[in-house]
Design a protein around this motif. Structure first.
Motif, PDB file in Angstrom:
ATOM      1  N   ASP A  55       7.280  33.937  56.247  1.00 24.41           N
ATOM      2  CA  ASP A  55       6.281  34.661  57.029  1.00 24.41           C
ATOM      3  C   ASP A  55       4.974  34.901  56.275  1.00 24.41           C
ATOM      4  O   ASP A  55       4.033  35.459  56.843  1.00 24.41           O
ATOM      5  CB  ASP A  55       6.852  35.996  57.511  1.00 24.41           C
ATOM      6  CG  ASP A  55       8.025  35.799  58.470  1.00 24.41           C
ATOM      7  OD1 ASP A  55       7.989  34.819  59.249  1.00 24.41           O
ATOM      8  OD2 ASP A  55       8.967  36.605  58.438  1.00 24.41           O
ATOM      9  N   ALA A  56       4.907  34.500  55.007  1.00 26.37           N
ATOM     10  CA  ALA A  56       3.660  34.653  54.251  1.00 26.37           C
ATOM     11  C   ALA A  56       2.648  33.637  54.778  1.00 26.37           C
ATOM     12  O   ALA A  56       2.996  32.493  55.081  1.00 26.37           O
ATOM     13  CB  ALA A  56       3.902  34.440  52.762  1.00 26.37           C
ATOM     14  N   PRO A 110       3.026  27.626  44.213  1.00 27.60           N
ATOM     15  CA  PRO A 110       4.121  27.276  45.124  1.00 27.60           C
ATOM     16  C   PRO A 110       5.268  28.285  45.163  1.00 27.60           C
ATOM     17  O   PRO A 110       6.041  28.281  46.125  1.00 27.60           O
ATOM     18  CB  PRO A 110       4.608  25.926  44.586  1.00 27.60           C
ATOM     19  CG  PRO A 110       4.222  25.925  43.143  1.00 27.60           C
ATOM     20  CD  PRO A 110       2.953  26.720  43.058  1.00 27.60           C
ATOM     21  N   ASN A 111       5.383  29.150  44.151  1.00 27.59           N
ATOM     22  CA  ASN A 111       6.501  30.094  44.123  1.00 27.59           C
ATOM     23  C   ASN A 111       6.066  31.543  44.275  1.00 27.59           C
ATOM     24  O   ASN A 111       6.604  32.275  45.095  1.00 27.59           O
ATOM     25  CB  ASN A 111       7.299  29.943  42.823  1.00 27.59           C
ATOM     26  CG  ASN A 111       7.895  28.561  42.697  1.00 27.59           C
ATOM     27  OD1 ASN A 111       8.459  28.048  43.649  1.00 27.59           O
ATOM     28  ND2 ASN A 111       7.742  27.947  41.540  1.00 27.59           N
ATOM     29  N   GLU A 112       5.137  31.958  43.439  1.00 31.56           N
ATOM     30  CA  GLU A 112       4.661  33.333  43.520  1.00 31.56           C
ATOM     31  C   GLU A 112       3.206  33.408  43.075  1.00 31.56           C
ATOM     32  O   GLU A 112       2.712  32.528  42.379  1.00 31.56           O
ATOM     33  CB  GLU A 112       5.525  34.285  42.711  1.00 31.56           C
ATOM     34  CG  GLU A 112       5.544  34.058  41.226  1.00 31.56           C
ATOM     35  CD  GLU A 112       6.482  35.016  40.500  1.00 31.56           C
ATOM     36  OE1 GLU A 112       6.029  35.607  39.511  1.00 31.56           O
ATOM     37  OE2 GLU A 112       7.640  35.164  40.920  1.00 31.56           O
ATOM     38  N   MET A 113       2.562  34.480  43.509  1.00 34.93           N
ATOM     39  CA  MET A 113       1.148  34.670  43.227  1.00 34.93           C
ATOM     40  C   MET A 113       0.902  36.158  43.070  1.00 34.93           C
ATOM     41  O   MET A 113       1.529  36.968  43.754  1.00 34.93           O
ATOM     42  CB  MET A 113       0.347  34.112  44.410  1.00 34.93           C
ATOM     43  CG  MET A 113      -1.124  34.300  44.335  1.00 34.93           C
ATOM     44  SD  MET A 113      -1.822  33.504  45.818  1.00 34.93           S
ATOM     45  CE  MET A 113      -3.467  34.122  45.734  1.00 34.93           C
ATOM     46  N   SER A 117      -2.287  42.280  56.089  1.00 37.57           N
ATOM     47  CA  SER A 117      -3.226  41.177  55.919  1.00 37.57           C
ATOM     48  C   SER A 117      -4.438  41.718  55.177  1.00 37.57           C
ATOM     49  O   SER A 117      -4.766  42.904  55.268  1.00 37.57           O
ATOM     50  CB  SER A 117      -3.620  40.574  57.273  1.00 37.57           C
ATOM     51  OG  SER A 117      -4.201  41.554  58.101  1.00 37.57           O
ATOM     52  N   ILE A 118      -5.060  40.842  54.414  1.00 35.00           N
ATOM     53  CA  ILE A 118      -6.202  41.222  53.594  1.00 35.00           C
ATOM     54  C   ILE A 118      -7.023  39.957  53.329  1.00 35.00           C
ATOM     55  O   ILE A 118      -6.464  38.867  53.265  1.00 35.00           O
ATOM     56  CB  ILE A 118      -5.730  41.873  52.270  1.00 35.00           C
ATOM     57  CG1 ILE A 118      -6.892  42.496  51.505  1.00 35.00           C
ATOM     58  CG2 ILE A 118      -4.948  40.897  51.408  1.00 35.00           C
ATOM     59  CD1 ILE A 118      -6.452  43.406  50.344  1.00 35.00           C
ATOM     60  N   TYR A 173       6.123  42.657  53.652  1.00 34.00           N
ATOM     61  CA  TYR A 173       6.624  43.564  52.612  1.00 34.00           C
ATOM     62  C   TYR A 173       7.830  42.979  51.888  1.00 34.00           C
ATOM     63  O   TYR A 173       7.967  43.153  50.681  1.00 34.00           O
ATOM     64  CB  TYR A 173       6.997  44.936  53.202  1.00 34.00           C
ATOM     65  CG  TYR A 173       5.833  45.643  53.836  1.00 34.00           C
ATOM     66  CD1 TYR A 173       4.681  45.945  53.114  1.00 34.00           C
ATOM     67  CD2 TYR A 173       5.869  45.997  55.173  1.00 34.00           C
ATOM     68  CE1 TYR A 173       3.605  46.572  53.705  1.00 34.00           C
ATOM     69  CE2 TYR A 173       4.800  46.635  55.772  1.00 34.00           C
ATOM     70  CZ  TYR A 173       3.671  46.925  55.037  1.00 34.00           C
ATOM     71  OH  TYR A 173       2.604  47.540  55.629  1.00 34.00           O
ATOM     72  N   ASP A 174       8.686  42.269  52.620  1.00 32.37           N
ATOM     73  CA  ASP A 174       9.876  41.737  51.943  1.00 32.37           C
ATOM     74  C   ASP A 174       9.582  40.482  51.116  1.00 32.37           C
ATOM     75  O   ASP A 174      10.479  39.933  50.487  1.00 32.37           O
ATOM     76  CB  ASP A 174      11.045  41.534  52.896  1.00 32.37           C
ATOM     77  CG  ASP A 174      10.778  40.568  54.028  1.00 32.37           C
ATOM     78  OD1 ASP A 174       9.643  40.064  54.140  1.00 32.37           O
ATOM     79  OD2 ASP A 174      11.713  40.322  54.818  1.00 32.37           O
ATOM     80  N   ALA A 175       8.317  40.052  51.054  1.00 30.42           N
ATOM     81  CA  ALA A 175       7.915  38.974  50.140  1.00 30.42           C
ATOM     82  C   ALA A 175       7.398  39.543  48.813  1.00 30.42           C
ATOM     83  O   ALA A 175       7.204  38.798  47.860  1.00 30.42           O
ATOM     84  CB  ALA A 175       6.836  38.103  50.774  1.00 30.42           C
ATOM     85  N   ILE A 176       7.187  40.869  48.771  1.00 29.74           N
ATOM     86  CA  ILE A 176       6.638  41.484  47.556  1.00 29.74           C
ATOM     87  C   ILE A 176       7.686  41.485  46.450  1.00 29.74           C
ATOM     88  O   ILE A 176       8.829  41.901  46.653  1.00 29.74           O
ATOM     89  CB  ILE A 176       6.132  42.912  47.839  1.00 29.74           C
ATOM     90  CG1 ILE A 176       4.946  42.859  48.812  1.00 29.74           C
ATOM     91  CG2 ILE A 176       5.727  43.614  46.543  1.00 29.74           C
ATOM     92  CD1 ILE A 176       4.451  44.217  49.271  1.00 29.74           C
ATOM     93  N   ILE A 177       7.275  41.022  45.281  1.00 31.66           N
ATOM     94  CA  ILE A 177       8.139  40.986  44.103  1.00 31.66           C
ATOM     95  C   ILE A 177       7.810  42.170  43.198  1.00 31.66           C
ATOM     96  O   ILE A 177       8.712  42.846  42.707  1.00 31.66           O
ATOM     97  CB  ILE A 177       7.973  39.656  43.344  1.00 31.66           C
ATOM     98  CG1 ILE A 177       8.370  38.481  44.253  1.00 31.66           C
ATOM     99  CG2 ILE A 177       8.786  39.654  42.051  1.00 31.66           C
ATOM    100  CD1 ILE A 177       7.952  37.121  43.745  1.00 31.66           C
TER     101      ILE A 177
END
Length: 157
Positions: free
Chosen positions: A47-48, A59-62, A81-82, A97-101
């Motif tokens: 959903d990102a 490709p994995n995290e930012m 969104s921003i 929110y569930d993509a936040i590490i």
């Protein structure tokens, strides 16, 4: 079938609610004082939403920084969104929110890290961090120290 309380997921839900509340306040009133955020998220989350060139580069995290220049911060129940500036090119992002590490506010030494289990499910509570995001160097194969029991009367006079 045994029933149990899933404290790990309950804690994740509560901490993501905290992030939502903080971002909603920033969307309505701006960043107060010296507050700013480092937010690391999973760019491969289904959903990102981010530009193709950003997902190719990360490709994995930012990690994004919400500080001096940001626009169009819109907070919803599932994410935010921003628009951020990447080399003088404004780019819109949507981060569930569930993509936040990790979520870190170094101005007050506050941080959360969301751990996920081997099967991809979040089963560990978020872990408080120091004032800056850091990479962990601990090997997954390293032996874990045994827990120690400390008697409270040791500290009583």
């Amino acid at each position: 079938m045994a029933r149990h309380i899933d404290y790990g997921n309950l804690m994740h839900t509560a901490m993501r609610g905290l992030i939502k509340t903080v971002l909603q306040d920033v969307a309505e009133h701006g960043l107060p004082g010296k507050h700013h955020f480092f937010i690391t998220f999973d760019t491969s989350h289904p959903d990102a939403e981010l530009a193709d060139w950003l997902s190719d580069r990360y490709p994995n995290e930012m990690t994004i920084v919400v500080q001096h220049w940001f626009d169009n911060l819109v907070v919803t129940d599932d994410g935010f969104s921003i628009t951020l500036n990447f080399g003088n090119a404004p780019e819109p992002l949507y981060i569930p929110y569930d993509a936040i590490i990790t979520f870190v506010d170094p101005s007050v030494e506050f941080g959360l890290r969301f751990e996920s289990g081997e099967d991809g499910s979040d089963d560990q509570p978020p872990e408080p961090e120091g004032h800056k995001p850091e990479e962990r160097t601990e090997s997954k194969d390293a032996p874990k120290a045994d827990a120690q029991v400390v008697r409270l009367d040791t500290f009583r006079k």
